[in-house]
Design an enzyme around this catalytic site. Sequence first.
Site, PDB file in Angstrom:
ATOM      1  CE1 TYR A  11      -3.034   3.111   0.905  1.00  0.00           C
ATOM      2  CE2 TYR A  11      -2.412   2.823   3.198  1.00  0.00           C
ATOM      3  CZ  TYR A  11      -3.068   3.545   2.217  1.00  0.00           C
ATOM      4  OH  TYR A  11      -3.747   4.689   2.548  1.00  0.00           O
ATOM      5  CB  SER A  34       3.257 -12.131   1.769  1.00  0.00           C
ATOM      6  OG  SER A  34       3.776 -10.938   2.328  1.00  0.00           O
ATOM      7  CG  ASP A  50      10.530 -13.607   3.381  1.00  0.00           C
ATOM      8  OD1 ASP A  50      10.789 -12.533   3.949  1.00  0.00           O
ATOM      9  OD2 ASP A  50      10.063 -14.596   3.969  1.00  0.00           O
ATOM     10  CG  PHE A  75       7.835   0.707   2.535  1.00  0.00           C
ATOM     11  CD1 PHE A  75       7.209   1.630   3.340  1.00  0.00           C
ATOM     12  CD2 PHE A  75       8.407   1.143   1.342  1.00  0.00           C
ATOM     13  CE1 PHE A  75       7.137   2.960   2.980  1.00  0.00           C
ATOM     14  CE2 PHE A  75       8.344   2.474   0.973  1.00  0.00           C
ATOM     15  CZ  PHE A  75       7.710   3.391   1.791  1.00  0.00           C
ATOM     16  CB  SER A 119       5.013   2.336  13.675  1.00  0.00           C
ATOM     17  OG  SER A 119       3.746   2.421  14.285  1.00  0.00           O
ATOM     18  CE1 TYR A 143       4.354  -2.826  12.748  1.00  0.00           C
ATOM     19  CE2 TYR A 143       3.187  -1.309  14.199  1.00  0.00           C
ATOM     20  CZ  TYR A 143       3.825  -1.574  13.005  1.00  0.00           C
ATOM     21  OH  TYR A 143       3.944  -0.579  12.072  1.00  0.00           O
ATOM     22  CE  LYS A 147       7.471  -1.342  11.321  1.00  0.00           C
ATOM     23  NZ  LYS A 147       8.131  -1.373  10.004  1.00  0.00           N
ATOM     24  NE  ARG A 219      -5.366   6.217  18.528  1.00  0.00           N
ATOM     25  CZ  ARG A 219      -5.909   6.320  19.732  1.00  0.00           C
ATOM     26  NH1 ARG A 219      -6.252   7.527  20.202  1.00  0.00           N
ATOM     27  NH2 ARG A 219      -6.130   5.252  20.480  1.00  0.00           N
ATOM     28  N   GLY A 283      -5.493  -0.949  26.343  1.00  0.00           N
ATOM     29  CA  GLY A 283      -4.299  -0.225  25.931  1.00  0.00           C
ATOM     30  C   GLY A 283      -4.538   0.940  24.999  1.00  0.00           C
TER      31      GLY A 283
END
Length: 323
Positions: A11, A34, A50, A75, A119, A143, A147, A219, A283
């Site tokens: 994306y 993928s 990969d 990315f 992120s 995750y 990062k 956000r 959270g």
Amino acid sequence: MTVLVTGGAGYIGAHVVRLLVRSGRDVVVVDDLSTGTAERVGGAELVRLDVAAPGSAEALARVLRRRGVTDVVHFAARKRVDESVADPLRYYQQNVDGLGAVLRACTAEGARSVVFSSSAAVYGDVAGGLVREDAPTAPVNPYGRTKLVGEWMLRDVAATGALRGTALRYFNVAGAGWPDLGDPAVANLVTRVLDAVGRGERPRVFGTDFATADGSGVRDYVHVMDLARAHVAALDAMAGDAEPYRCLNVGTGTGTSVLQVVAGLSAAMGVPIATEVVGRRAGDPAEVVADPAAIERVLGWRAEETLASTLASAWDAWRHARP
């Protein structure tokens, strides 16, 4: 300049690839397909690989050598919080080992710079207000931790003088620069609302009892085209100065609530959207909004798109993919 874009069939990556190609730069894409599709890379060369697989560093080095790659935008990674909680080892293997392979190839072949897709998840729970880059980093899921580890890796390699690095901490990305490059994943608020409405269901709102103006979570939503332009600006900046490493937020500096996003999508679609209010997710902070002052000062970048244009472009792309 030849730019290697890992994950360039995805994306966000596909937007950067298209911008780079249209600016006249030579681009090669590495993607395992993928989650991405080959059609998104346009005329750029696509190497299916990969980056976290055994031997990937050597394979990447061969691509860098063959194409004379000078710069890399990375990315390729897994990015679903729920998946990372269920299978943390997979996320460390994909996200950390994958970046390690990219950095090994870059240092072996003399690439001069790397832009790393990071992120806002590295901040974890925040107290509210605008979040600056010097805020504490305490990610609350695997995750976000992968990062943060990636940022450390890039910073440490850059400190050796082997290359220059920029980590871009994305806030909430939405929209589409072109209708054929919309977000295919139903994994964030905008696409979840579009998906629910398309199926005749009410999109869920997780909590309306936050300490915000309308009670729903707030956000910072940045248009994917603005984000893509930030990557190009980061590449250009690293070509022109000697700063070894930077870490920069990419956001608008303006908070938008969940209910405001739903209302904006309702306006874009021309239909009323009824929601289902459910309990908060564990959270979830009340408000997370970027302070974009540093990226404007350092790169001369600022968000150009409005929330209305972001949501309208997301709806156009959604319809394009589902005629």
